[in-house]
Motif scaffolding. Structure first.
Motif, PDB file in Angstrom:
ATOM      1  N   THR A 232       0.844  -1.191   0.000  1.00  0.00           N
ATOM      2  CA  THR A 232       0.000   0.000   0.000  1.00  0.00           C
ATOM      3  C   THR A 232       0.880   1.242   0.000  1.00  0.00           C
ATOM      4  O   THR A 232       2.101   1.172   0.224  1.00  0.00           O
ATOM      5  N   VAL A 233       0.268   2.390  -0.249  1.00  0.00           N
ATOM      6  CA  VAL A 233       1.013   3.652  -0.182  1.00  0.00           C
ATOM      7  C   VAL A 233       1.582   3.847   1.214  1.00  0.00           C
ATOM      8  O   VAL A 233       2.713   4.330   1.386  1.00  0.00           O
ATOM      9  N   GLU A 234       0.815   3.448   2.213  1.00  0.00           N
ATOM     10  CA  GLU A 234       1.295   3.574   3.585  1.00  0.00           C
ATOM     11  C   GLU A 234       2.530   2.714   3.812  1.00  0.00           C
ATOM     12  O   GLU A 234       3.473   3.129   4.518  1.00  0.00           O
ATOM     13  N   ASP A 235       2.558   1.512   3.241  1.00  0.00           N
ATOM     14  CA  ASP A 235       3.735   0.658   3.346  1.00  0.00           C
ATOM     15  C   ASP A 235       4.959   1.337   2.728  1.00  0.00           C
ATOM     16  O   ASP A 235       6.057   1.318   3.306  1.00  0.00           O
ATOM     17  N   LEU A 236       4.761   1.926   1.564  1.00  0.00           N
ATOM     18  CA  LEU A 236       5.873   2.589   0.869  1.00  0.00           C
ATOM     19  C   LEU A 236       6.347   3.802   1.649  1.00  0.00           C
ATOM     20  O   LEU A 236       7.560   4.044   1.783  1.00  0.00           O
ATOM     21  N   ALA A 237       5.406   4.594   2.158  1.00  0.00           N
ATOM     22  CA  ALA A 237       5.767   5.786   2.924  1.00  0.00           C
ATOM     23  C   ALA A 237       6.519   5.416   4.196  1.00  0.00           C
ATOM     24  O   ALA A 237       7.493   6.077   4.580  1.00  0.00           O
ATOM     25  N   ARG A 238       6.072   4.343   4.845  1.00  0.00           N
ATOM     26  CA  ARG A 238       6.738   3.902   6.067  1.00  0.00           C
ATOM     27  C   ARG A 238       8.183   3.486   5.774  1.00  0.00           C
ATOM     28  O   ARG A 238       9.110   3.815   6.522  1.00  0.00           O
ATOM     29  N   GLN A 239       8.368   2.760   4.673  1.00  0.00           N
ATOM     30  CA  GLN A 239       9.717   2.334   4.304  1.00  0.00           C
ATOM     31  C   GLN A 239      10.597   3.532   3.960  1.00  0.00           C
ATOM     32  O   GLN A 239      11.788   3.549   4.269  1.00  0.00           O
ATOM     33  N   ALA A 240      10.005   4.536   3.309  1.00  0.00           N
ATOM     34  CA  ALA A 240      10.761   5.729   2.913  1.00  0.00           C
ATOM     35  C   ALA A 240      10.909   6.730   4.053  1.00  0.00           C
ATOM     36  O   ALA A 240      11.607   7.732   3.901  1.00  0.00           O
ATOM     37  N   ALA A 254       9.540  12.643  -9.840  1.00  0.00           N
ATOM     38  CA  ALA A 254      10.569  11.758 -10.384  1.00  0.00           C
ATOM     39  C   ALA A 254      10.075  10.894 -11.527  1.00  0.00           C
ATOM     40  O   ALA A 254      10.817  10.623 -12.478  1.00  0.00           O
ATOM     41  N   THR A 255       8.837  10.437 -11.447  1.00  0.00           N
ATOM     42  CA  THR A 255       8.340   9.472 -12.436  1.00  0.00           C
ATOM     43  C   THR A 255       7.160   9.977 -13.244  1.00  0.00           C
ATOM     44  O   THR A 255       6.765   9.334 -14.213  1.00  0.00           O
ATOM     45  N   GLY A 256       6.577  11.106 -12.821  1.00  0.00           N
ATOM     46  CA  GLY A 256       5.438  11.635 -13.541  1.00  0.00           C
ATOM     47  C   GLY A 256       4.136  10.946 -13.213  1.00  0.00           C
ATOM     48  O   GLY A 256       3.125  11.173 -13.894  1.00  0.00           O
ATOM     49  N   THR A 257       4.125  10.115 -12.186  1.00  0.00           N
ATOM     50  CA  THR A 257       2.910   9.383 -11.854  1.00  0.00           C
ATOM     51  C   THR A 257       2.822   9.184 -10.347  1.00  0.00           C
ATOM     52  O   THR A 257       3.687   9.637  -9.593  1.00  0.00           O
ATOM     53  N   THR A 258       1.775   8.514  -9.894  1.00  0.00           N
ATOM     54  CA  THR A 258       1.553   8.280  -8.464  1.00  0.00           C
ATOM     55  C   THR A 258       2.269   7.012  -8.016  1.00  0.00           C
ATOM     56  O   THR A 258       2.632   6.162  -8.847  1.00  0.00           O
ATOM     57  N   PRO A 259       2.459   6.847  -6.689  1.00  0.00           N
ATOM     58  CA  PRO A 259       3.098   5.607  -6.211  1.00  0.00           C
ATOM     59  C   PRO A 259       2.366   4.344  -6.637  1.00  0.00           C
ATOM     60  O   PRO A 259       3.003   3.372  -7.078  1.00  0.00           O
ATOM     61  N   LEU A 260       1.028   4.333  -6.528  1.00  0.00           N
ATOM     62  CA  LEU A 260       0.288   3.130  -6.890  1.00  0.00           C
ATOM     63  C   LEU A 260       0.336   2.864  -8.387  1.00  0.00           C
ATOM     64  O   LEU A 260       0.414   1.703  -8.820  1.00  0.00           O
ATOM     65  N   GLN A 261       0.307   3.919  -9.203  1.00  0.00           N
ATOM     66  CA  GLN A 261       0.392   3.706 -10.643  1.00  0.00           C
ATOM     67  C   GLN A 261       1.771   3.197 -11.025  1.00  0.00           C
ATOM     68  O   GLN A 261       1.914   2.315 -11.882  1.00  0.00           O
ATOM     69  N   TRP A 262       2.804   3.744 -10.387  1.00  0.00           N
ATOM     70  CA  TRP A 262       4.162   3.254 -10.656  1.00  0.00           C
ATOM     71  C   TRP A 262       4.282   1.793 -10.246  1.00  0.00           C
ATOM     72  O   TRP A 262       4.868   0.984 -10.962  1.00  0.00           O
ATOM     73  N   LEU A 263       3.714   1.465  -9.091  1.00  0.00           N
ATOM     74  CA  LEU A 263       3.754   0.079  -8.619  1.00  0.00           C
ATOM     75  C   LEU A 263       3.034  -0.849  -9.593  1.00  0.00           C
ATOM     76  O   LEU A 263       3.534  -1.935  -9.924  1.00  0.00           O
ATOM     77  N   LEU A 264       1.867  -0.429 -10.072  1.00  0.00           N
ATOM     78  CA  LEU A 264       1.142  -1.245 -11.039  1.00  0.00           C
ATOM     79  C   LEU A 264       1.961  -1.432 -12.309  1.00  0.00           C
ATOM     80  O   LEU A 264       2.009  -2.533 -12.887  1.00  0.00           O
ATOM     81  N   THR A 265       2.625  -0.368 -12.755  1.00  0.00           N
ATOM     82  CA  THR A 265       3.458  -0.468 -13.954  1.00  0.00           C
ATOM     83  C   THR A 265       4.567  -1.487 -13.764  1.00  0.00           C
ATOM     84  O   THR A 265       4.877  -2.272 -14.672  1.00  0.00           O
TER      85      THR A 265
END
Length: 321
Positions: A232-240, A254-265
């Motif tokens: 989840t976004v919360e998981d990513l934020a916690r790690q970061a 950095a990527t032009g997109t959201t964390p979840l969209q980048w993850l899906l990609t």
């Protein structure tokens, strides 16, 4: 002046210095001569330019000047290398005049910048190589840029994405003019599929920041190693070690997109790799990419890539089955 099949016979290549040799060559391969066994009247192919032009490492002597484009039935504008500068005014004017005279105008790859400069794409859909779609949209905001398709057919104005997609568009023109059987014969001669499904999303890799001190530099590899897990976004934020909102801003920059969209990609890209290199079933690939079920994988894969996983595997798979 209007043109009807089988009158679409004179094909003119609009030449300029810096034109890309690949696009020029493939247009010549398609329109220069008919395949063996094809008896329909074929195209007359000419090259039009203001003078001898530099094409890669070669000099090309055009058959006619640019004013000849007005007499063509189809004008092909090949890609050219330096898209950071405006295309030559005489070329732009000649292409515009040809279209006003009734010619069908098609661009291959970055040749779209000539059509856009001529105003032929205002209010129309268009595409080009994925690496240049952002520049096209920024420079010509009246153009409806489609970054994920192989080509766009607006009737009298057509555009293609990069390299091999230019061949797709040329075969499409033959199909329009002479039917599928003739286009298929051309494709067989060139040893390519007569029609490819999907779009550029099959070939674009996702951007990642390469600065050592970037806040996402350590996070992104951490995500890649855990694509099989429900993140989840919360998981990513916690790690970061940052807030979800702060993380979102860094991802967008950095990527032009959201964390979840980048993850899906990344999940889709991993699925592509597994489809290419393994014989794993769709259920196994769904688990390995964190999609959970084959239904979820198929839905997202088809939406992002443009073709179902099975079609993608048949096209790109390297395993002997």
């Amino acid at each position: 002046m209007s043109h009807t099949i089988p009158d679409m016979s004179l094909v003119a290549l609009a030449a300029t210095d810096g034109m890309l040799q690949f696009e020029l060559s493939l247009a010549n391969e398609v329109f220069g001569a008919p395949p063996d066994g094809v008896t329909v009247p074929w195209y007359e192919l000419v090259v039009c330019g203001p003078h001898a032009v530099q094409v890669g490492r070669f000099r090309l002597e055009p058959d006619f000047g640019l004013d000849r484009l007005r007499h063509a039935d189809t004008v092909i504008v090949p890609g050219w290398a330096d898209v950071d500068v405006d295309p030559p005014a005489d070329l732009v004017d000649a292409v515009r005049a040809a279209h006003e005279a009734g010619a069908r105008v098609a661009s291959l790859c970055t040749g779209v910048f000539v059509l856009a400069a001529a105003g032929l794409l205002d209010g129309r859909r268009a595409t080009t190589h994925w690496a240049h779609t952002a520049a096209l949209a920024a420079r010509y905001p009246r153009v409806q840029v489609e970054p994920d398709v192989l080509y766009v057919d607006n009737g009298s104005v057509l555009t293609s994405a990069g390299k091999a997609a230019a061949l797709d568009l040329c075969l499409h023109l033959v199909r329009l003019d002479h039917g599928s059987s003739v286009a298929n014969a051309v494709a067989r001669r060139l040893v390519v599929p007569p029609h490819r499904a999907g779009g550029q999303a099959q070939f674009v890799t996702a951007p990642v920041p390469d600065q050592d001190d970037h806040p996402l530099t350590a996070l992104l590899p951490w995500i890649i190693e855990r694509l099989d897990q429900p993140l989840t976004v919360e998981d990513l934020a916690r790690q970061a070690r940052m807030s979800s909102r702060h993380l979102g801003r860094h991802f967008k920059a950095a990527t032009g997109t959201t964390p979840l969209q980048w993850l899906l990609t990344q999940r889709i890209r991993h699925a592509q790799e597994l489809l290419e290199k393994t014989d794993d079933g769709i259920d196994a690939i769904a688990n390995a990419t964190g999609m959970g079920t084959s239904t979820t994988l198929r839905r997202h894969f088809n939406r992002v890539v443009g073709v179902p996983p099975d079609t993608y595997r048949r096209t790109f798979g390297t395993r002997t089955r």
